[in-house]
Design a protein around this motif. Structure first.
Motif, PDB file in Angstrom:
ATOM      1  N   TYR A 147       0.828  -1.196   0.000  1.00 54.99           N
ATOM      2  CA  TYR A 147       0.000   0.000   0.000  1.00 54.99           C
ATOM      3  C   TYR A 147       0.865   1.250   0.000  1.00 54.99           C
ATOM      4  N   ALA A 148       0.382   2.256  -0.701  1.00 51.74           N
ATOM      5  CA  ALA A 148       0.920   3.595  -0.545  1.00 51.74           C
ATOM      6  C   ALA A 148       0.399   4.164   0.775  1.00 51.74           C
ATOM      7  N   ILE A 149       1.206   4.975   1.422  1.00 52.93           N
ATOM      8  CA  ILE A 149       0.815   5.559   2.698  1.00 52.93           C
ATOM      9  C   ILE A 149       0.722   7.067   2.569  1.00 52.93           C
ATOM     10  N   GLY A 150      -0.372   7.592   3.025  1.00 53.97           N
ATOM     11  CA  GLY A 150      -0.590   9.025   2.940  1.00 53.97           C
ATOM     12  C   GLY A 150      -0.838   9.653   4.297  1.00 53.97           C
ATOM     13  N   TRP A 151      -0.805  10.954   4.328  1.00 55.82           N
ATOM     14  CA  TRP A 151      -1.176  11.729   5.506  1.00 55.82           C
ATOM     15  C   TRP A 151      -2.243  12.733   5.105  1.00 55.82           C
ATOM     16  N   PHE A 152      -3.302  12.748   5.882  1.00 57.17           N
ATOM     17  CA  PHE A 152      -4.348  13.739   5.750  1.00 57.17           C
ATOM     18  C   PHE A 152      -4.399  14.525   7.052  1.00 57.17           C
ATOM     19  N   ARG A 153      -5.024  15.680   6.996  1.00 52.13           N
ATOM     20  CA  ARG A 153      -5.241  16.441   8.222  1.00 52.13           C
ATOM     21  C   ARG A 153      -6.594  17.118   8.172  1.00 52.13           C
ATOM     22  N   GLN A 154      -7.126  17.368   9.354  1.00 56.58           N
ATOM     23  CA  GLN A 154      -8.396  18.078   9.444  1.00 56.58           C
ATOM     24  C   GLN A 154      -8.369  19.010  10.630  1.00 56.58           C
ATOM     25  N   TYR A 188      -3.930  14.889  12.461  1.00 52.83           N
ATOM     26  CA  TYR A 188      -3.251  14.276  11.319  1.00 52.83           C
ATOM     27  C   TYR A 188      -3.546  12.774  11.306  1.00 52.83           C
ATOM     28  N   TYR A 189      -3.969  12.310  10.144  1.00 53.72           N
ATOM     29  CA  TYR A 189      -4.343  10.910   9.979  1.00 53.72           C
ATOM     30  C   TYR A 189      -3.413  10.224   8.983  1.00 53.72           C
ATOM     31  N   CYS A 190      -3.001   9.038   9.318  1.00 56.70           N
ATOM     32  CA  CYS A 190      -2.250   8.190   8.406  1.00 56.70           C
ATOM     33  C   CYS A 190      -3.254   7.348   7.623  1.00 56.70           C
ATOM     34  N   THR A 191      -3.003   7.162   6.345  1.00 62.41           N
ATOM     35  CA  THR A 191      -3.938   6.434   5.495  1.00 62.41           C
ATOM     36  C   THR A 191      -3.187   5.455   4.593  1.00 62.41           C
ATOM     37  N   ALA A 192      -3.874   4.416   4.163  1.00 60.95           N
ATOM     38  CA  ALA A 192      -3.307   3.443   3.240  1.00 60.95           C
ATOM     39  C   ALA A 192      -4.150   3.398   1.977  1.00 60.95           C
ATOM     40  N   HIS A 193      -3.467   3.461   0.847  1.00 57.05           N
ATOM     41  CA  HIS A 193      -4.113   3.485  -0.465  1.00 57.05           C
ATOM     42  C   HIS A 193      -3.416   2.474  -1.377  1.00 57.05           C
ATOM     43  N   LEU A 194      -4.163   1.935  -2.331  1.00 62.17           N
ATOM     44  CA  LEU A 194      -3.486   1.110  -3.320  1.00 62.17           C
ATOM     45  C   LEU A 194      -2.526   1.970  -4.150  1.00 62.17           C
ATOM     46  N   GLU A 227      -7.886  17.542   4.427  1.00 61.93           N
ATOM     47  CA  GLU A 227      -6.929  17.927   3.388  1.00 61.93           C
ATOM     48  C   GLU A 227      -5.838  16.876   3.262  1.00 61.93           C
ATOM     49  N   GLY A 228      -5.552  16.451   2.054  1.00 66.89           N
ATOM     50  CA  GLY A 228      -4.413  15.574   1.816  1.00 66.89           C
ATOM     51  C   GLY A 228      -3.127  16.356   1.955  1.00 66.89           C
ATOM     52  N   VAL A 229      -2.165  15.814   2.674  1.00 68.18           N
ATOM     53  CA  VAL A 229      -0.917  16.513   2.955  1.00 68.18           C
ATOM     54  C   VAL A 229       0.244  15.934   2.146  1.00 68.18           C
ATOM     55  N   SER A 230       0.363  14.614   2.176  1.00 68.58           N
ATOM     56  CA  SER A 230       1.502  13.978   1.519  1.00 68.58           C
ATOM     57  C   SER A 230       1.210  12.501   1.308  1.00 68.58           C
ATOM     58  N   CYS A 231       1.982  11.884   0.405  1.00 64.22           N
ATOM     59  CA  CYS A 231       1.816  10.454   0.159  1.00 64.22           C
ATOM     60  C   CYS A 231       3.135   9.897  -0.360  1.00 64.22           C
ATOM     61  N   ILE A 232       3.381   8.627  -0.047  1.00 65.12           N
ATOM     62  CA  ILE A 232       4.564   7.947  -0.561  1.00 65.12           C
ATOM     63  C   ILE A 232       4.116   6.647  -1.202  1.00 65.12           C
TER      64      ILE A 232
END
Length: 120
Positions: A32-39, A94-100, A46-51
């Protein structure tokens, strides 16, 4: 069971730094790609970053570009968000997220969030 556990939030003065961590379990960072969102209160998420998972390519929102750095440690199955030159407007959960794939929404998984507060 898939889990994303954030840590590293806190209170910091404007101009300071924080490093957020996202420890993943139940899958590997190759999956999975890992992202960071914040609210922030009263604001949209809001999406902040992704790897990316396969190529490690990184993406940043305009608000994060040049100040935040996302990185991963595959051995620890952990992704980091180094945040420098913090501003009061960076205050949010800040939330960590997992994306394909980075850029897809909604994410497949969310962490529980960690509070970042930047005082002026």
């Amino acid at each position: 069971e898939v889990q994303l556990v954030e840590s590293g939030g806190g209170l910091v003065q404007a101009g300071g730094s924080l490093r957020l961590s996202c420890a993943a379990s139940g899958f590997t960072l190759d999956d999975y790609a890992i992202g960071w969102f914040r609210q922030a209160p009263g604001k949209e998420r809001e999406g902040v970053s992704c790897i990316g998972s396969s190529d490690g390519r990184t993406y940043y929102a305009d608000s994060a570009e040049g100040r935040f750095t996302i990185s991963s440690d595959n051995a620890k199955n952990t992704v980091y968000l180094q945040m420098n030159s913090l501003k009061p407007e960076d205050t949010a959960v800040y939330y960590c997220t997992a994306h394909l794939v980075c850029g897809t929404y909604p994410p497949d998984y969310w962490g529980q969030g960690t509070q970042v507060t930047v005082s002026s």
